[in-house]
Design a protein around this motif. Sequence first.
Motif, short mmCIF file in Angstrom:
data_model
loop_
_atom_site.label_atom_id
_atom_site.label_comp_id
_atom_site.label_asym_id
_atom_site.label_seq_id
_atom_site.Cartn_x
_atom_site.Cartn_y
_atom_site.Cartn_z
N LYS A 294 -9.80 -69.56 38.08
CA LYS A 294 -8.45 -69.16 37.64
C LYS A 294 -8.48 -67.80 36.96
O LYS A 294 -7.64 -66.93 37.24
N ALA A 295 -9.43 -67.58 36.07
CA ALA A 295 -9.54 -66.29 35.39
C ALA A 295 -9.98 -65.20 36.35
O ALA A 295 -9.51 -64.05 36.27
N THR A 296 -10.87 -65.54 37.29
CA THR A 296 -11.31 -64.56 38.28
C THR A 296 -10.14 -64.12 39.16
O THR A 296 -9.93 -62.93 39.40
N GLY A 297 -9.38 -65.10 39.64
CA GLY A 297 -8.22 -64.76 40.46
C GLY A 297 -7.19 -63.94 39.70
O GLY A 297 -6.58 -63.02 40.26
N ALA A 298 -7.02 -64.26 38.42
CA ALA A 298 -6.09 -63.47 37.60
C ALA A 298 -6.56 -62.02 37.51
O ALA A 298 -5.75 -61.09 37.59
N ALA A 299 -7.86 -61.80 37.35
CA ALA A 299 -8.38 -60.43 37.25
C ALA A 299 -8.25 -59.67 38.56
O ALA A 299 -8.13 -58.44 38.56
N TRP A 300 -8.26 -60.39 39.69
CA TRP A 300 -8.09 -59.72 40.97
C TRP A 300 -6.68 -59.14 41.11
O TRP A 300 -6.47 -58.19 41.89
N ALA B 268 -13.71 -48.75 37.34
CA ALA B 268 -12.51 -49.40 36.82
C ALA B 268 -12.86 -50.82 36.42
O ALA B 268 -13.89 -51.37 36.83
N TYR B 269 -12.01 -51.41 35.61
CA TYR B 269 -12.16 -52.79 35.18
C TYR B 269 -10.82 -53.51 35.29
O TYR B 269 -9.76 -52.87 35.36
N ALA B 270 -10.88 -54.82 35.29
CA ALA B 270 -9.65 -55.61 35.28
C ALA B 270 -9.88 -56.85 34.44
O ALA B 270 -10.98 -57.43 34.44
N LEU B 271 -8.85 -57.27 33.73
CA LEU B 271 -8.93 -58.44 32.86
C LEU B 271 -8.17 -59.61 33.48
O LEU B 271 -7.06 -59.44 34.00
N GLY B 272 -8.77 -60.77 33.42
CA GLY B 272 -8.10 -62.00 33.84
C GLY B 272 -7.97 -62.93 32.66
O GLY B 272 -8.96 -63.20 31.95
#
Length: 427
Positions: free
Chosen positions: A392-398, A94-98
């Motif tokens: 910030k982008a990493t946390g958003a992707a989490w 799976a993948y997630a975008l931040g």
Amino acid sequence: MSLFPAPSDATPNALSGSNQVGVREFNERILLHAIRVHGSLPKAELARLTRLSTQAVSVIVERLLEEGMVQRLAARRGAVGQPSRPIALRPDAAYALGVAIGRRRLDVLLLDFGGAPRWRGGVDYASPRVEAVFAAIGAQLGRVHAFLGEADARRIAGVGLAAPLSFGGWREQLQMAAQDADAWARTDLRQRLQDMTPLPVSFAKDTAAAGMAELATGRGRGLRTYLYVFVDTLVGGSLVIDGQPHGGLHGNAGALASLPLGLHGASGGPGLGAGADGRVGQLLEAASLLALEGMLLDAGLAAFDCMDERLPGGPAAEVVRRWIARAADALAYAACSAACLLDLEGVVVDGALGRTLLHELLQATQAALERYGWQGVARPRLHAGEAGADAKATGAAWLPLHAHFAPAHGLFLKAAVPGARAVGKNT
């Protein structure tokens, strides 16, 4: 035209059915959670950590292997008995975008199932304008789709969006046009992004998202209650209490930029820490990169890239030293105030700045903390953050990874604290 295809129920790795339903899926998430927190583990160790029976773990692991969520690694040799094959998360399961919308920069980050960055992009701007920023987001999402290809794009669990709660604040200092500030105030950011993709979109305050990244993968894994500080164009922060992010009534806990650096004079004269005009400054005026930029311009120097490791020793060294002294005094004041209110274990400081500059800022803040009286209160330890400029982008992707694969709200973050354990349900 959709930027990403909606996951299909017919797709073997479809993520649309990943809501928690029943014990079976709960236990699957418990195992995935344990592997995410502790790394690759043999089945016997998974059973011990989750308190599930060995038989239950074997059944669940086989099912996760068939679904392509985990993989067997090479056997570990050297131990007594039959060599065991550790079970690890399959990165491409799976993948997630931040997406992090900042006051001077847009960042887009793609994480794989194991939490490793697989693609990143960004756009700098002098001042954010709604239409331009969302057009840039659309372009970045298109590049992610091209990078992954049609098949892997179907494995994107969702999009996390991180942004300031109010772009209109401090408009004058940021030199933002009034019409741009008004446009941001009228825009529902999460819904605007949701209209661009069929993937579910989650939202968090930008510094709360950064704090989540630190809690999940950085220094926060070893702390229970702490203040997180992120030095950016404007300084901000978030709180973690008893291993859980704490947003407060309005989701704005840790709003350090607004912290006053003194007392207003009640009788009309200047108060403690106030200027000659009686005005009390805020933390952002001392401890933000915007303040450093202003000091450089006042000295006739061009603004520098704060990620440049040469900055503290370059032509701007004297100005940078003066900024560090001011910022450290302000951060020490904030740390002491927060410790008195919240009985903190630690204060974690990170930001969109080079590690050399961060190290010198932490040293100066440590020295400033020595000048405070700590009678009656425990002094928190000061730590350098590990998530860095991508926080910030990493946390958003989490956010989407957590929503789709955590056993319960906050659990994968909470279990990162020593002593906590996710427990499955034997049937």
